[in-house]
Design a protein around this motif. Structure first.
Motif, PDB file in Angstrom:
ATOM      1  N   SER A  46      12.860   2.055   5.129  1.00 47.07           N
ATOM      2  CA  SER A  46      11.455   2.488   5.098  1.00 47.07           C
ATOM      3  C   SER A  46      10.539   1.525   5.855  1.00 47.07           C
ATOM      4  CB  SER A  46      10.968   2.574   3.643  1.00 47.07           C
ATOM      5  OG  SER A  46      10.866   1.287   3.074  1.00 47.07           O
ATOM      6  N   PHE A  47       9.405   2.089   6.305  1.00 47.67           N
ATOM      7  CA  PHE A  47       8.294   1.260   6.777  1.00 47.67           C
ATOM      8  C   PHE A  47       7.482   0.873   5.546  1.00 47.67           C
ATOM      9  CE2 PHE A  47       8.812   3.465  10.893  1.00 47.67           C
ATOM     10  CZ  PHE A  47       8.865   2.346  11.707  1.00 47.67           C
ATOM     11  N   GLN A  48       6.985  -0.346   5.549  1.00 51.63           N
ATOM     12  CA  GLN A  48       6.175  -0.768   4.412  1.00 51.63           C
ATOM     13  C   GLN A  48       4.903  -1.426   4.932  1.00 51.63           C
ATOM     14  OE1 GLN A  48       8.670  -2.901   1.614  1.00 51.63           O
ATOM     15  NE2 GLN A  48      10.098  -1.175   1.491  1.00 51.63           N
ATOM     16  N   LEU A  49       3.823  -1.085   4.291  1.00 45.83           N
ATOM     17  CA  LEU A  49       2.508  -1.547   4.728  1.00 45.83           C
ATOM     18  C   LEU A  49       1.895  -2.402   3.626  1.00 45.83           C
ATOM     19  CD1 LEU A  49       1.076  -0.663   7.338  1.00 45.83           C
ATOM     20  CD2 LEU A  49      -0.165   1.039   5.998  1.00 45.83           C
ATOM     21  N   ARG A  50       1.539  -3.640   3.966  1.00 45.86           N
ATOM     22  CA  ARG A  50       0.901  -4.520   2.983  1.00 45.86           C
ATOM     23  C   ARG A  50      -0.465  -4.951   3.490  1.00 45.86           C
ATOM     24  NH1 ARG A  50       4.347  -6.367  -1.023  1.00 45.86           N
ATOM     25  NH2 ARG A  50       6.450  -5.655  -0.584  1.00 45.86           N
ATOM     26  N   ALA A  51      -1.374  -5.215   2.555  1.00 46.01           N
ATOM     27  CA  ALA A  51      -2.718  -5.648   2.949  1.00 46.01           C
ATOM     28  C   ALA A  51      -2.658  -7.084   3.449  1.00 46.01           C
ATOM     29  CB  ALA A  51      -3.654  -5.539   1.751  1.00 46.01           C
ATOM     30  N   SER A  52      -3.137  -7.328   4.666  1.00 44.50           N
ATOM     31  CA  SER A  52      -3.152  -8.699   5.185  1.00 44.50           C
ATOM     32  C   SER A  52      -4.514  -9.355   4.941  1.00 44.50           C
ATOM     33  CB  SER A  52      -2.802  -8.719   6.674  1.00 44.50           C
ATOM     34  OG  SER A  52      -3.687  -7.902   7.395  1.00 44.50           O
ATOM     35  N   ILE A  96       0.845  -1.200   0.000  1.00 40.11           N
ATOM     36  CA  ILE A  96       0.000   0.000   0.000  1.00 40.11           C
ATOM     37  C   ILE A  96       0.877   1.246   0.000  1.00 40.11           C
ATOM     38  CG2 ILE A  96      -1.759   1.286   1.316  1.00 40.11           C
ATOM     39  CD1 ILE A  96      -2.686  -1.481   2.393  1.00 40.11           C
ATOM     40  N   ILE A  97       1.902   1.218   0.842  1.00 42.06           N
ATOM     41  CA  ILE A  97       2.805   2.371   0.912  1.00 42.06           C
ATOM     42  C   ILE A  97       4.153   1.933   1.491  1.00 42.06           C
ATOM     43  CG2 ILE A  97       1.655   3.046   3.097  1.00 42.06           C
ATOM     44  CD1 ILE A  97       2.614   5.896   2.662  1.00 42.06           C
ATOM     45  N   ALA A  98       5.212   2.514   0.963  1.00 43.37           N
ATOM     46  CA  ALA A  98       6.556   2.367   1.539  1.00 43.37           C
ATOM     47  C   ALA A  98       7.018   3.781   1.834  1.00 43.37           C
ATOM     48  CB  ALA A  98       7.491   1.701   0.544  1.00 43.37           C
TER      49      ALA A  98
END
Ligand SMILES: C[S@@+](CC[C@H](N)C(=O)[O-])C[C@H]1O[C@@H](n2cnc3c(N)ncnc32)[C@H](O)[C@@H]1O
Length: 497
Positions: free
Chosen positions: A284-290, A155-157
């Motif tokens: 970086s922080f990275q956000l993925r859809a779980s 979703i975002i890094a």
């Protein structure tokens, strides 16, 4: 608490000019573990404490040599990561950078990661940006899906704006008035911390300064200044660059925390739809859809990743310092969720069967050794296929029950989900050794596990490396213990060791 250092009246002013020239050595640990304490249940003391004439010292802003690495391990330095030229603007590096307050040791750890600084991965450019940040009733700002988002999708890094140690370790080098009470000392440390962050924020490009100052602050009434309050409200632990534990102070955190511009806008849910982690090569922080996320749905994270399987009251206690009461599905229906959490806690305990499985030779299915059992000890190679089969079954059954409960709770991206998936996979792999018909099932579970691990593919960090190392050490120790056991048994049986 060590207080001897408090009797050095000049130490503060001396130290304060040295921070920016990178030479402060911290020999004495932080007196009070502020950042961590703020997250503890109850948090910091309410209101400002009177500290009389005490004034936090400012820090001089000096440019540092970005290439310099030969700092002492415990020198505290201000550092821009990835390094930028003086006066750089966001146009110079659209991926951004963080203003950091880190040890010499941490700087070396950051830059020595292979590939660092890799460019940020960009979400698929052929698809529209998957999120927007907007006002959410009762929660301040929040992140929402602007289109359907697939399971596992990035979703975002994002690189953080600010990185500081999670516990204020460097303050041991400062001196505070010797007659201060504990509360005054805490207030003085909060004030000093505010000054430090002010210096870091002043080093940021204007846009980042503004973005940082606009972030939420749930620490407006506990004596912390506005900039440190923002860091405590919005920071996530970086899964890397740990400081060593300080002997005698095991409670002092060893991590670093980062505050982001956009990821810090993601609100909490005990049943979140994303999995976030730190990626070291890209910093970086990275956000993925779980889970698959529908257009218009709020994108959520958990702020208490190691506590999601606790009952509602405990989760709410852990969240108290963030100043809100969670209204997620689990918190709104504790009568349904809590019995599941309690059952899950039991099912997640390491089992004897699981321990035994670790001793099975993966190619022969036979025991390569086993710990003592109540009915005796199993010798190497003595475990029959039938027994291995039984162990497999015994492991699979409770793990499947646990997985079902986690799925009912919607906890697909949790560590617990990975743990139980791993157990089922292991169980089937062992059974498949003696049963061809089960090979297909074993493959299905291996694939499921691999797919779950995909969620963490952005987590290239020391935490994961450490997990692997730990697994290896445990295996080695187990083997060594076992060899000792065999030696003893051979001696007892008058055999040659
Ligand atoms: C990291 S910030 C999240 C973004 C924030 N809502 C904003 O306006 O920027 C954390 C703060 O957001 C709010 N928050 C986060 N999750 C929430 C939730 N589930 N319900 C209500 N407020 C929440 C709390 O005020 C919390 O201190």
């Amino acid at each position: 608490m060590k207080r001897g250092f408090l009797n050095k009246p000049n130490a503060l002013s001396k130290a304060s000019t040295e921070y920016s020239s990178n030479t402060v050595k911290s020999q004495i640990p932080a007196v009070i573990n502020l950042a961590d304490q703020s997250k503890e249940v109850g948090g910091l003391k309410k209101g400002r404490v009177d500290v009389g004439d005490f004034k936090a010292q400012g820090y001089e802003i000096k440019p540092n040599d970005g290439k310099k690495l030969d700092y002492p391990d415990d020198a505290w330095i201000t550092s821009t990561q990835p390094t930028q030229k003086l006066g750089a603007t966001l146009a110079d590096d659209p991926d951004g950078w963080a203003e950091c307050f880190i040890s010499g040791r941490a700087k070396r750890a950051i830059v020595s990661v292979p590939g660092f600084p890799e460019a940020l991965p960009r979400p698929d450019p052929s698809r529209p940006k998957p999120y927007k940040i907007v006002e959410t009733p009762g929660k301040g700002m929040g992140m929402f899906a602007t289109r359907d988002i697939e399971w596992g999708e990035l979703i975002i890094a994002e690189r953080p704006l600010l990185v500081i140690p999670s516990a204020i370790r460097y303050m041991g080098a400062l001196a505070f008035p010797a007659n201060f009470t504990r509360d005054q000392l805490q207030q003085a440390q909060l004030d000093q911390m505010e000054k430090l962050i002010e210096m870091l924020v002043n080093r940021m490009p204007k846009e980042n300064q503004e973005a940082y100052k606009k972030l939420a602050n749930c620490h407006q009434e506990d004596g912390s200044g506005p900039l440190f309050g923002i860091s405590m409200t919005n920071s996530f632990a970086l899964g890397d660059y740990y400081e060593p534990e300080i002997p005698g102070y095991p409670e002092v955190a060893t991590r670093y925390s980062g505050t982001c511009n956009e990821i810090s806008r993601v609100n909490h849910s005990c049943r979140p739809n994303t999995q976030g982690d730190w990626d070291s090569p890209t910093f970086s922080f990275q956000l993925r859809a779980s889970k698959p996320i529908k257009k218009g749905e709020e994108i959520t994270l958990t702020y208490i990743s190691d506590r999601v399987v606790e009952p509602t009251s405990e989760r709410q206690r852990q969240l108290a310092s963030y100043g809100f009461t969670c209204t997620c599905e689990a918190c709104s229906n504790p009568e349904i969720s809590d019995p599941r959490s309690n059952a899950l806690k039991e099912l997640l305990k390491p089992t004897f069967n699981l321990m035994m499985m670790d001793w099975i030779n993966p190619t022969t299915g036979k025991g390569i050794g086993a710990p003592a059992t109540s009915s005796g000890t199993i010798m190497p190679g003595m475990m029959s296929m039938g027994m291995a089969n039984q162990l497999g079954q015994n492991t699979i059954e409770p793990a499947l029950k646990g997985l079902k409960l986690l799925e009912e709770e919607g906890l697909y991206g949790s560590m617990e989900y990975g743990d139980l998936l791993g157990r089922v996979m292991l169980g089937y792999n062992v059974i498949a050794l003696s049963s061809k018909e089960k090979r297909w099932e074993a493959k299905q579970w291996n694939d499921k596990y691999k797919r779950y691990k995909e969620l963490f593919k952005s987590a290239r960090n020391a935490k994961r490396r450490k997990e692997k190392e730990c697994e290896e050490v445990v295996k080695k120790n187990e083997k060594e213990d076992f060899n000792k056991l065999v030696d003893e048994m051979k001696k007892k049986m008058n055999l040659r060791a």
